[in-house]
Design a protein around this motif. Sequence first.
Motif, mmCIF file in Angstrom:
data_model
loop_
_atom_site.group_PDB
_atom_site.id
_atom_site.type_symbol
_atom_site.label_atom_id
_atom_site.label_comp_id
_atom_site.label_asym_id
_atom_site.label_seq_id
_atom_site.Cartn_x
_atom_site.Cartn_y
_atom_site.Cartn_z
ATOM 1 N N THR B 7 0.859 -1.184 0.000
ATOM 2 C CA THR B 7 0.000 0.000 0.000
ATOM 3 C C THR B 7 0.894 1.232 0.000
ATOM 4 N N ALA B 8 0.306 2.379 -0.323
ATOM 5 C CA ALA B 8 0.989 3.655 -0.145
ATOM 6 C C ALA B 8 1.109 3.924 1.356
ATOM 7 N N PRO B 9 1.984 4.820 1.818
ATOM 8 C CA PRO B 9 2.979 5.493 1.003
ATOM 9 C C PRO B 9 4.067 4.529 0.520
ATOM 10 N N LEU B 10 4.291 4.564 -0.798
ATOM 11 C CA LEU B 10 5.362 3.769 -1.403
ATOM 12 C C LEU B 10 6.703 4.401 -1.039
ATOM 13 N N SER B 11 7.725 3.575 -0.891
ATOM 14 C CA SER B 11 9.032 4.083 -0.483
ATOM 15 C C SER B 11 10.109 3.160 -1.013
ATOM 16 N N PRO B 12 11.353 3.648 -1.083
ATOM 17 C CA PRO B 12 12.434 2.800 -1.608
ATOM 18 C C PRO B 12 12.588 1.493 -0.848
ATOM 19 N N ASP B 13 12.427 1.538 0.483
ATOM 20 C CA ASP B 13 12.612 0.309 1.263
ATOM 21 C C ASP B 13 11.321 -0.484 1.449
ATOM 22 N N GLY B 14 10.210 0.029 0.981
ATOM 23 C CA GLY B 14 8.938 -0.693 1.075
ATOM 24 C C GLY B 14 8.383 -0.802 2.473
ATOM 25 N N ARG B 15 9.026 -0.168 3.455
ATOM 26 C CA ARG B 15 8.573 -0.316 4.838
ATOM 27 C C ARG B 15 7.553 0.741 5.252
ATOM 28 N N ARG C 187 -2.850 7.858 -6.567
ATOM 29 C CA ARG C 187 -3.982 7.110 -6.012
ATOM 30 C C ARG C 187 -3.664 5.628 -6.119
ATOM 31 N N HIS C 188 -3.799 4.916 -5.033
ATOM 32 C CA HIS C 188 -3.390 3.513 -4.986
ATOM 33 C C HIS C 188 -4.407 2.753 -4.158
ATOM 34 N N PHE C 189 -4.957 1.689 -4.706
ATOM 35 C CA PHE C 189 -5.847 0.822 -3.928
ATOM 36 C C PHE C 189 -5.540 -0.614 -4.341
ATOM 37 N N PRO C 190 -5.155 -1.461 -3.373
ATOM 38 C CA PRO C 190 -4.764 -2.835 -3.715
ATOM 39 C C PRO C 190 -5.919 -3.625 -4.312
ATOM 40 N N ALA C 191 -5.569 -4.689 -4.990
ATOM 41 C CA ALA C 191 -6.576 -5.616 -5.509
ATOM 42 C C ALA C 191 -7.072 -6.517 -4.382
ATOM 43 N N ALA C 192 -8.190 -7.213 -4.644
ATOM 44 C CA ALA C 192 -8.738 -8.161 -3.674
ATOM 45 C C ALA C 192 -7.701 -9.227 -3.326
ATOM 46 N N GLY C 194 -3.498 -10.602 -4.802
ATOM 47 C CA GLY C 194 -2.432 -10.496 -5.791
ATOM 48 C C GLY C 194 -1.679 -9.189 -5.707
ATOM 49 N N ASP C 195 -0.665 -9.069 -6.579
ATOM 50 C CA ASP C 195 0.318 -7.996 -6.500
ATOM 51 C C ASP C 195 -0.074 -6.717 -7.223
ATOM 52 N N ARG C 196 -0.951 -6.803 -8.180
ATOM 53 C CA ARG C 196 -1.234 -5.636 -9.019
ATOM 54 C C ARG C 196 -2.386 -4.844 -8.426
ATOM 55 N N PRO C 197 -2.131 -3.596 -8.004
ATOM 56 C CA PRO C 197 -3.219 -2.800 -7.419
ATOM 57 C C PRO C 197 -4.336 -2.557 -8.426
ATOM 58 N N ASP C 198 -5.547 -2.426 -7.937
ATOM 59 C CA ASP C 198 -6.693 -2.118 -8.793
ATOM 60 C C ASP C 198 -6.651 -0.670 -9.255
ATOM 61 N N VAL C 199 -6.182 0.210 -8.386
ATOM 62 C CA VAL C 199 -6.073 1.631 -8.728
ATOM 63 C C VAL C 199 -4.633 2.036 -8.484
ATOM 64 N N PHE C 200 -3.989 2.621 -9.510
ATOM 65 C CA PHE C 200 -2.579 2.993 -9.372
ATOM 66 C C PHE C 200 -2.307 4.033 -10.447
ATOM 67 N N GLU C 201 -2.661 5.269 -10.106
ATOM 68 C CA GLU C 201 -2.659 6.298 -11.135
ATOM 69 C C GLU C 201 -2.098 7.608 -10.587
ATOM 70 N N LEU C 202 -1.432 8.328 -11.472
ATOM 71 C CA LEU C 202 -0.886 9.641 -11.120
ATOM 72 C C LEU C 202 -2.002 10.664 -11.311
ATOM 73 N N VAL C 203 -2.242 11.453 -10.276
ATOM 74 C CA VAL C 203 -3.347 12.414 -10.355
ATOM 75 C C VAL C 203 -2.861 13.823 -10.026
ATOM 76 N N ARG C 204 -3.488 14.781 -10.672
ATOM 77 C CA ARG C 204 -3.190 16.188 -10.408
ATOM 78 C C ARG C 204 -4.291 16.767 -9.521
ATOM 79 N N ALA C 205 -3.886 17.323 -8.404
ATOM 80 C CA ALA C 205 -4.841 17.957 -7.510
ATOM 81 C C ALA C 205 -5.172 19.341 -8.034
#
Lengths: 268, 268, 268, 268
Positions: B7-15, C187-192, C194-205
């Motif tokens: 999950t976020a926050p993503l970081s170089p060490d993943g911790r 924006r990041h939201f993991p999948a139910a 597995g490794d690939r998140p369902d939401v993983f996008e660069l957003v402009r506020a």
Amino acid sequence: MTLRGYTAPLSPDGRAGIVPPPPWHYSGDFLIAEYRTDPNAVAALLPPELGPAEDPGAVAAIFADWQSCSVDLHELEDPIQSQYREFFIVVGAKFNGRPVSRCVYIWVDKDFAMYRGWIQGFPKKLGSIHMTRLFAAGRATPRLEPGARFGATCTANDRQVARMVVTLEHVSKTGPTVNDPPMHNTRHFPAAAGDRPDVFELVRAGGYDRDVTEVWEGSAELRLYDDTLEDLQAIAPREMLRGYRFSFGYTVGGVEVVAQHQQEALMT
Amino acid sequence: MTLRGYTAPLSPDGRAGIVPPPPWHYSGDFLIAEYRTDPNAVAALLPPELGPAEDPGAVAAIFADWQSCSVDLHELEDPIQSQYREFFIVVGAKFNGRPVSRCVYIWVDKDFAMYRGWIQGFPKKLGSIHMTRLFAAGRATPRLEPGARFGATCTANDRQVARMVVTLEHVSKTGPTVNDPPMHNTRHFPAAAGDRPDVFELVRAGGYDRDVTEVWEGSAELRLYDDTLEDLQAIAPREMLRGYRFSFGYTVGGVEVVAQHQQEALMT
Amino acid sequence: MTLRGYTAPLSPDGRAGIVPPPPWHYSGDFLIAEYRTDPNAVAALLPPELGPAEDPGAVAAIFADWQSCSVDLHELEDPIQSQYREFFIVVGAKFNGRPVSRCVYIWVDKDFAMYRGWIQGFPKKLGSIHMTRLFAAGRATPRLEPGARFGATCTANDRQVARMVVTLEHVSKTGPTVNDPPMHNTRHFPAAAGDRPDVFELVRAGGYDRDVTEVWEGSAELRLYDDTLEDLQAIAPREMLRGYRFSFGYTVGGVEVVAQHQQEALMT
Amino acid sequence: MTLRGYTAPLSPDGRAGIVPPPPWHYSGDFLIAEYRTDPNAVAALLPPELGPAEDPGAVAAIFADWQSCSVDLHELEDPIQSQYREFFIVVGAKFNGRPVSRCVYIWVDKDFAMYRGWIQGFPKKLGSIHMTRLFAAGRATPRLEPGARFGATCTANDRQVARMVVTLEHVSKTGPTVNDPPMHNTRHFPAAAGDRPDVFELVRAGGYDRDVTEVWEGSAELRLYDDTLEDLQAIAPREMLRGYRFSFGYTVGGVEVVAQHQQEALMT
């Protein structure tokens, strides 16, 4: 009608007081790290009535995870009135030539336990405190076995206070020793105005019906942090001694006054 | 260098991620009160994919006091990363003709558990939650015996949510039943803009290596309060069923998507 | 009946969701310390879509004390639904050759603000946050004048995160600069599973109807602590720049997706 | 070396005490709802030294959002040491034939303010307290104008205590009246053992350098909840009077003892 209560707020039904009348039953889990620090720093935290202990730099850092209640046990079914966690630092000393202990700093996470502490001479501040627990099922719990690691943390006033880990090795023959002699704390309550406190007395803590489980012993790690309101660096570990983990219960009816402190001008 | 994390926050060490990668181990103590409410109020909380249960007004109000960790167990020695308490309300339903359960409301007291809940379809809000515990020494603890009373409370958003007491009678032959069928919750994550959520799917919770202690059963008292942000009066108890107390552990690797919800305009 | 809500928990009346639908109004007080750190440490916190800023080691440490609400303003009269404080760390970057900013870490003290943050790409954890305020009467308040000192602290997960003091000197001509370009978060939201998140996008506020008071500027002190779950030492101050204090309000309707992140295996 | 401090914990540098020595400066925002309740219930909360007020059922429910500090102002730049919120209930009374007021119940959200309260005769418990604020920018803030609504909530011990809304109408000619006469509270500190408290005295609160803004007045709504540890239903509103909103500051040097309470057996 009469206002009633062991403590304020007094009320007609007597139920509003922040602390119910003693005696109080206590059941708790303990995690302790003993260590040695600068003996002069320990001496500087003792009142004039207390002298240095045999091992004058010995200190116990103690995390406790408590449930407590009145004799009618009514708080047990309303756990916000009975549960709290605390972290405290205990040093050794002598009073009239006999070994005693003394709580120099303490943090707790509930108001009733904070105020009940002040009544007994524990100068409690609020903190956030966490301590590894044992559970009866599943894998997310240590077990009482060699290699098990129990940790604990304390933060207060937006400042990190302490972090501890104890790694169990074996059942202890001695148990912890620094906090073993009777605790001699100071009850202190300021006056309505002026420098001389209304209550300023050395008290001996007691308690009865003590009940303790097997004590596990092992290696201990402890960090006290450098940006606290209290000067914890002065009493930071120079040499780690042993760590301990056990459960303990007792009943407390009050404390005993053993001396009046000299009421010199402490505020300046 | 690559940014890492489950999950976020993503970081170089993943911790730095708020939730570490699954699987997660769980160990917990449970206090459950089952009751019946208005079946129409339960039906109104089900998505169109789910139909009414055999006992369509049956509800389980559940307090849980947890410790959880990753497979390397590192959170156990840093208990603020592993401990949390929660209160949730579970109703029965049917999916494709088979009994299921569903968590309609849930409160928790730690951020990592809150977000890990959202990932699994538990719509967790923060709350203050307390639940009577067992201790190994002293008198300030109930014991697992007839007449023992275990209580619990939940408050959230400066509002009182629930208060429960279970009085133990005997070891249960059945254990609780409402939350027994597989839980079918909704994973929901809004879009960057607009009405249609990016994630909106019905998921089945699982878990393995289940470990449970003896289940004690007894009478149950439950009050849901009237000034919450959620309409809890609609599902307040009309008839109390039984209460239960036990410890439980398992391991969870994720949830399984069983349907995509219709993405109609829900916001208006 | 239809379940309603911008977020879960969905409910028949739509009032139970942890976050009400946008747009949201915000009013807040800000305390900012800008500084320079190791540019490589900043670069290590950027996703591949973003390149280094002109001043590649510049960082803004930002405390904000907020009130927010929906367009019908109903949360304002129920302040636990509207007030929160946060601390966040913002770095500079470039996207498609243009200056942007990015929030790399953030802590907040309310659940609705935490989850609303995740929806917008702010990876919020819970923390305890305090920040000096202005009051309209009495002496226990700084005033907006040279020499006034405003402080702030943040603790999270029983760990000290940050302490800042800004000493006002004069009204600023520039205001803070690091967080000035449009924020580009993930924006990041993991999948139910597995490794690939369902939401993983660069957003402009974005945001509109911006309203800002005079900005005061002065010297800044900042300490980031060494025992956090996030590696804050990597981005600790090497050179302090200026501090700022002001009030700011705006309205936010959502964020804009500007890129899909590569969904490589981030969890290992 | 001498242990120093206005309060415990005493320490060589005197900085560890939970409360710094007086005088203390206060700056705060107030939200008040005045109402009438059962005069007998008010009388039942008065000590024998106090008689009923002219308007014997009049009560003020008061929310305050404070910043406070010592005379050197050092807490202002470390706001966790200076900020707190509280909710209290004040009744009218007479002492020696003159109008006085008295705080019968009070909740606060910081430890230093809690203990400083006990020193002054305010029997403070911890609570979660929120109160609408004014901000200098943006739309997520009320303004001081007719129709503006200010709300506040208080929860303590996992129980809902109070919810209030004041809708402003106009600048007040009178301001609030119930808490206007000098407050006469009870300083109470139990003995080390036994029924007779060591400190049990009626004190008059004072303060100087009072500074107050314009007072806005309007209609008031107040709910006191039914499941608190204190019997708030006894003093619940029967008739709402007016609501008030203003800012206020003063300096307090201590309180004045005006009588010793009779030390009869209150605990039983």
